[in-house]
Design a protein around this motif. Structure first.
Motif: not given
Length: 330
Positions: A71-79, A90-101
């Motif tokens: 989970x990427x919970x940084x400011x939007x421009x830092x994503x 990342x693991x080969x089949x990893x799942x990535x999400x974020x919390x950007x506005x």
């Protein structure tokens, strides 16, 4: 059936990242290990002491390599930079999400930077407060709140299910929505209020009479300008990454202010009707409709009727013609 949510890495341990960690640890079901990373080691150590994470990654690469869900919970421009930095680890089949506005730009960055096989599911919890930092994190921040999910076209259903499970564990209400639709809607209900709050505070604060104005400013002014106390980096990134949608709603807001200026200038029944309509519509939106606050209205319940209009001032002329409801939002 055993939970697929066993280990999560959170990158960025501010208010949202810290609250997410606390909520994951406090949530129902099997224990979830939470690994945290923040570029500020002091913040990471504090998150560990507060119980938001089980351990801090030695570095960003090690932190994300250890988890199937990041989970990427940084400011939007830092994503963008974060995606670029974590991609090789990342693991080969990893799942990535974020919390950007904002979502459209984030989805484009993910499609450009993440390797094939990695699943990206954009996220945005419609929750927060004007205070910043892990010190203000709370485990119930997401309880009952809408949590937007924007899966990439390449994301597997299992990846969407995993992020959905995380959202439900922290108490959120998952809502699948396209990135474009998300940005269009939140520009109206989240980003425009932020700009209006800041603009109103700046306007009044810049008056030479500010010391006397401040002495009179009570709950109304404080409530409307609350968002001006928010993180300026977050506000800046929102404006930059959702510029076109925000400008559209700012133009609409200026039109509405102009309409109200004319109503105030003319006075009469139309001004009262505009205020009464807003009162009734907002009460309906909040779910009151004459019922105790927080309870849904009964099926078939009627919209609350406004009280009788005030008598016109002596000498005031009522506008000719039929009463007219304000135009609906376009």
């Amino acid at each position: 059936m055993s939970s697929g949510l066993k280990r999560v890495t959170i990158v960025g341990l501010g208010l949202i990242g810290g609250s997410l960690g606390l909520a994951l640890k406090a949530g129902p079901g099997p224990e979830v290990e939470v690994i945290g990373y923040d570029r500020n080691r002091t913040v990471a150590a504090k998150a560990r002491r507060l119980g938001a994470i089980d351990r801090a990654g030695a570095d960003l690469a090690e932190a994300v390599a250890a988890s199937p869900l990041v989970v990427i919970a940084t400011p939007v421009l830092a994503i963008r930079q974060t995606l670029e930095r974590i991609a090789p680890h990342l693991q080969p089949d990893a799942v990535v999400t974020d919390t950007g506005s904002t979502k459209a730009m984030v989805m484009a960055w993910a499609g450009e930077l993440l390797p094939p096989g990695v699943n990206f599911v954009g996220g945005h919890p419609m929750a927060g407060k004007e205070t910043q930092g892990v010190d203000h994190a709370q485990a119930d921040l997401f309880h009952g709140k809408t949590y937007c999910l924007c899966p990439s076209p390449e994301a597997r259903q299992e990846a969407v299910d995993l992020v959905t499970e995380m959202v439900r564990r922290v108490g959120g209400q998952p809502l699948l929505i396209s990135a474009e639709e998300h940005d269009r809607y939140v520009a109206a209900v989240s980003h425009l209020p932020l700009v209006v709050s800041v603009a109103l505070f700046n306007l009044v604060r810049s008056s030479p009479d500010w010391p006397r104005l401040a002495a009179l400013a009570a709950s109304g002014f404080r409530d409307v300008t609350r968002l001006a106390s928010g993180d300026p980096e977050m506000g800046h990134d929102i404006c930059v990454t959702n510029r076109e949608q925000l400008l559209h709603w700012l133009d609409r807001f200026q039109e509405e202010l102009t309409r109200f200026r004319e109503l105030i200038l003319r006075g009469g029944r139309e001004l009262y009707d505009a205020l009464a309509t807003a009162q009734a519509e907002r009460n309906a939106f909040l779910g009151t409709r004459g019922t105790p606050s927080g309870r849904p209205p009964r099926p078939g319940g009627r919209r609350p009727r406004a009280s009788s209009p005030p008598r016109p001032l002596a000498g005031a002329r009522r506008q000719p013609g039929r009463r007219r409801r304000p135009p609906s939002a376009r």
